[in-house]
Design a protein around this motif. Structure first.
Motif, short mmCIF file in Angstrom:
data_model
loop_
_atom_site.label_atom_id
_atom_site.label_comp_id
_atom_site.label_asym_id
_atom_site.label_seq_id
_atom_site.Cartn_x
_atom_site.Cartn_y
_atom_site.Cartn_z
N MET A 1 0.81 -1.20 0.00
CA MET A 1 0.00 0.00 0.00
C MET A 1 0.85 1.26 0.00
N SER A 2 2.11 1.13 0.43
CA SER A 2 2.94 2.33 0.47
C SER A 2 3.16 2.91 -0.92
N ARG A 3 3.14 2.07 -1.95
CA ARG A 3 3.27 2.55 -3.32
C ARG A 3 2.12 3.51 -3.64
N HIS A 4 0.91 3.15 -3.19
CA HIS A 4 -0.24 4.02 -3.43
C HIS A 4 -0.10 5.34 -2.67
N VAL A 5 0.36 5.25 -1.44
CA VAL A 5 0.54 6.46 -0.63
C VAL A 5 1.58 7.37 -1.28
N ASP A 6 2.67 6.79 -1.77
CA ASP A 6 3.70 7.58 -2.45
C ASP A 6 3.11 8.30 -3.67
N ARG A 7 2.30 7.59 -4.44
CA ARG A 7 1.69 8.20 -5.62
C ARG A 7 0.71 9.31 -5.23
N ILE A 8 -0.02 9.11 -4.15
CA ILE A 8 -0.94 10.14 -3.67
C ILE A 8 -0.15 11.38 -3.25
N GLN A 9 0.95 11.17 -2.55
CA GLN A 9 1.77 12.30 -2.13
C GLN A 9 2.34 13.06 -3.34
N ARG A 10 2.76 12.32 -4.37
CA ARG A 10 3.26 12.98 -5.59
C ARG A 10 2.15 13.79 -6.26
N ALA A 11 0.94 13.22 -6.31
CA ALA A 11 -0.18 13.94 -6.93
C ALA A 11 -0.51 15.19 -6.12
N LEU A 12 -0.45 15.11 -4.81
CA LEU A 12 -0.70 16.29 -3.97
C LEU A 12 0.35 17.37 -4.22
N ARG A 13 1.61 16.96 -4.33
CA ARG A 13 2.68 17.94 -4.62
C ARG A 13 2.45 18.58 -5.99
N ALA A 14 2.06 17.76 -6.96
CA ALA A 14 1.80 18.28 -8.30
C ALA A 14 0.64 19.27 -8.27
N HIS A 15 -0.36 18.99 -7.47
CA HIS A 15 -1.51 19.89 -7.37
C HIS A 15 -1.10 21.21 -6.74
N ARG A 16 -0.32 21.13 -5.66
CA ARG A 16 0.12 22.35 -4.99
C ARG A 16 1.01 23.21 -5.88
N SER A 17 1.80 22.58 -6.73
CA SER A 17 2.74 23.34 -7.55
C SER A 17 2.20 23.66 -8.95
N ALA A 18 0.98 23.27 -9.22
CA ALA A 18 0.39 23.51 -10.55
C ALA A 18 0.36 25.00 -10.83
N ARG A 19 0.78 25.36 -12.04
CA ARG A 19 0.84 26.77 -12.42
C ARG A 19 -0.37 27.24 -13.20
#
Length: 94
Positions: A1-19
């Motif tokens: 499940m940690s793979r899913h959590v890592d992907r969720i964290q990456r998606a959250l970072r991408a959302h926060r940094s979206a221009r």
């Protein structure tokens, strides 16, 4: 499940940094898709541990049948099953 959590964290970072709004939308889509995969794995885990569809349904405000329709994998493993669900007497007496 940690793979899913890592992907969720990456998606959250991408959302926060979206221009721009479209990039933010794409990141939100990725986040939802990965969260759904994480949720499916969690359901599979509690089912393997013996949790009934009735109890899972109650958590989501669904009936037993509603939970089965939402989360049960079809026989091919292609995804949640639709109306062809068969009852699971082994884990679900109630």
């Amino acid at each position: 499940m940690s793979r899913h959590v890592d992907r969720i964290q990456r998606a959250l970072r991408a959302h926060r940094s979206a221009r721009d709004p479209f990039a933010a939308l794409d990141a939100a889509r990725m986040l939802r898709e990965e969260a759904e995969r994480l949720e499916q794995k969690a359901v599979e885990g509690v089912r393997a541990a013996g949790t009934s569809w009735s109890k899972i349904g109650a958590l989501y405000g669904l009936t037993k049948q509603g939970a089965q329709q939402r989360f049960r994998q079809d026989r091919t493993g292609a995804g949640p099953a639709g109306t062809a669900d068969l009852p699971d007497a082994e884990h679900d007496a109630g």
